[in-house]
Design an enzyme around this catalytic site. Structure first.
Site, PDB file in Angstrom:
ATOM      1  N   HIS A  17     -12.451  55.243  41.827  1.00 55.35           N
ATOM      2  CA  HIS A  17     -11.534  54.311  41.018  1.00 55.35           C
ATOM      3  C   HIS A  17     -10.961  53.364  41.823  1.00 55.35           C
ATOM      4  O   HIS A  17      -9.795  53.341  42.373  1.00 55.35           O
ATOM      5  CB  HIS A  17     -10.483  55.180  40.198  1.00 55.35           C
ATOM      6  CG  HIS A  17      -9.807  54.535  38.995  1.00 55.35           C
ATOM      7  ND1 HIS A  17      -9.813  55.219  37.803  1.00 55.35           N
ATOM      8  CD2 HIS A  17      -9.110  53.416  38.852  1.00 55.35           C
ATOM      9  CE1 HIS A  17      -9.288  54.203  37.027  1.00 55.35           C
ATOM     10  NE2 HIS A  17      -8.760  53.170  37.718  1.00 55.35           N
ATOM     11  N   ASP A  21     -11.118  43.116  41.207  1.00 49.78           N
ATOM     12  CA  ASP A  21      -9.930  42.406  41.144  1.00 49.78           C
ATOM     13  C   ASP A  21      -8.789  42.686  41.578  1.00 49.78           C
ATOM     14  O   ASP A  21      -7.622  42.156  41.503  1.00 49.78           O
ATOM     15  CB  ASP A  21     -10.086  41.776  39.774  1.00 49.78           C
ATOM     16  CG  ASP A  21      -9.903  42.622  38.768  1.00 49.78           C
ATOM     17  OD1 ASP A  21      -9.626  43.856  39.006  1.00 49.78           O
ATOM     18  OD2 ASP A  21      -9.872  42.394  37.557  1.00 49.78           O
ATOM     19  N   GLU A 208      -2.958  57.307  31.195  1.00 45.93           N
ATOM     20  CA  GLU A 208      -2.191  56.925  32.169  1.00 45.93           C
ATOM     21  C   GLU A 208      -0.994  56.379  31.529  1.00 45.93           C
ATOM     22  O   GLU A 208      -0.165  56.994  31.637  1.00 45.93           O
ATOM     23  CB  GLU A 208      -2.943  55.492  32.673  1.00 45.93           C
ATOM     24  CG  GLU A 208      -2.174  54.738  33.898  1.00 45.93           C
ATOM     25  CD  GLU A 208      -2.954  53.489  34.329  1.00 45.93           C
ATOM     26  OE1 GLU A 208      -2.588  53.006  35.235  1.00 45.93           O
ATOM     27  OE2 GLU A 208      -3.811  52.976  33.494  1.00 45.93           O
TER      28      GLU A 208
END
EC number: 3.5.4.4
Length: 362
Positions: A17, A21, A208
């Site tokens: 993961h 960018d 998350e």
């Protein structure tokens, strides 16, 4: 004797993961911004690196995501994308990463006239060139690319089809990302159903900033192979006796990988600190835990730093660091024989030497 930072850097690591960018070199951001006239908060590379980390260290996922305006903003030409991807491969290799899955959203790189295929091809070429340079330097790294669709947009089917189109050219999986609240993965069911029909792998950012419903939807409605973050699965584990609720038990029983990103989770408020991060509990309970960077620039981190922080916070030694690494390779989206080769020919031999050395020393 606890592993040192430099020892961990030299040990082979696997990463699932990592956002392209979110991992630019500050100096590269400055140079690319100057080429296209993009205004930055500060122009000095060292100061800019500190700005990114400080801006992301807000406890808010929304504020964290705002920092990407300056990295995505300078990644709008084929040459810029190629450079960023090549440097990503080199930086990961220098950090001891032998396998990495790096993700990016092609739809975010179209403002200067590139087409979606041109974006993907520039990134894939950059990864190939960077990996070749790393191999020549004696630091081989295998890069698998994930194409990401933004969950608040309506291009997921288009990006899914693009992923399958480039599946034999280096794209190994699909992802959706962006703010979770108000944008459930179920908005993109057609894309996930298409990917399943094509026998293609995908992960979903879930659990998350949002809780158990996000995880449940990602798994049960969308069929995700892995959970991007998934840290909120801890909400389905009783604090008193560590008993598992139905969803947590299902995730563990099915060995669904958790792409945990400790430093990033602390920044966005998903965990109070590294020492209080649920990764300790989830590892103790033998979930399929993997350790990841998420955004190396915004979090000021690397795989070496993440592993070092966990070793310090939880007293982990080489056996635990090998366990995290093997978990990641088992969960990778490349073919089984390639995963097995990296585990048996690269990762396990290296850690066996490290573990044997510790045994001899003690």
């Amino acid at each position: 004797m606890a592993p040192t930072y430099e020892e961990i850097r030299r040990a082979p690591k696997a990463l699932l993961h990592d956002h392209l960018d979110g991992g630019l070199r500050p100096a590269t951001v400055v140079e690319l911004a100057a080429e296209i006239g993009h205004e930055l908060p500060v122009a000095d590379p060292d100061e800019l690196g500190g700005w990114f980390t400080a801006a992301a260290d807000s406890g808010s996922l929304v504020r964290y995501l705002e920092t990407f305006a300056h990295t995505v903003g300078v990644m709008q030409t084929a040459s810029a994308l190629h450079r960023v991807a090549a440097e990503c491969a080199l930086d990961l290799a220098a950090d001891g990463v032998v396998y990495a899955e790096v993700r990016f959203a092609p739809e975010q790189h179209l403002t200067r006239g590139l087409t979606l295929p041109e974006v993907v091809e520039a990134v894939l070429a950059g990864f190939a060139d960077g990996s070749a340079q790393a191999a020549l330097a004696g630091q081989p790294v295998r890069i698998g690319t994930l194409l990401t669709a933004m969950r608040h947009a309506a291009r997921s089917m288009e990006i899914a089809e693009l992923s399958v189109r480039y599946r034999d050219a280096g794209v190994v999986g699909f992802d959706i990302a962006g703010a979770e609240a108000g944008f459930p993965p179920t908005r993109h069911l057609d894309a996930f159903e298409y990917l399943q029909r094509e026998n293609f792998h995908f992960t979903i950012h879930a659990g998350e900033a949002f809780g158990l419903p996000s995880i449940w939807q990602a798994i049960q409605w969308c069929g995700a192979d892995r959970l991007g973050h998934g840290v909120r699965i801890v909400d389905d584990i009783a604090e008193a006796d560590r008993s598992l609720g139905r969803l947590a038990a299902y995730v563990r029983d099915k060995r669904i990988p958790l792409e945990l990103c400790p430093s990033s989770n602390v920044q966005t408020g998903a965990a109070a600190s590294i020492s209080e991060h649920p990764i300790g509990l989830l590892r103790d309970l033998r979930f399929r835990v993997t350790v990841n960077t998420d955004n190396r620039l915004m979090s000021g981190t690397s795989m070496t730093k993440e592993m070092s922080l966990l070793a310090e916070a939880f007293g982990y030694g080489w056996a635990e660091l090998q366990w995290f690494t093997v978990n990641a390779m088992k969960s990778a989206f490349i073919p089984f024989d390639e995963r097995l080769a990296l585990i048996n020919e690269v990762i396990k031999p290296a850690y066996a030497k490290l573990i044997d050395r510790i045994d001899i020393a003690t």
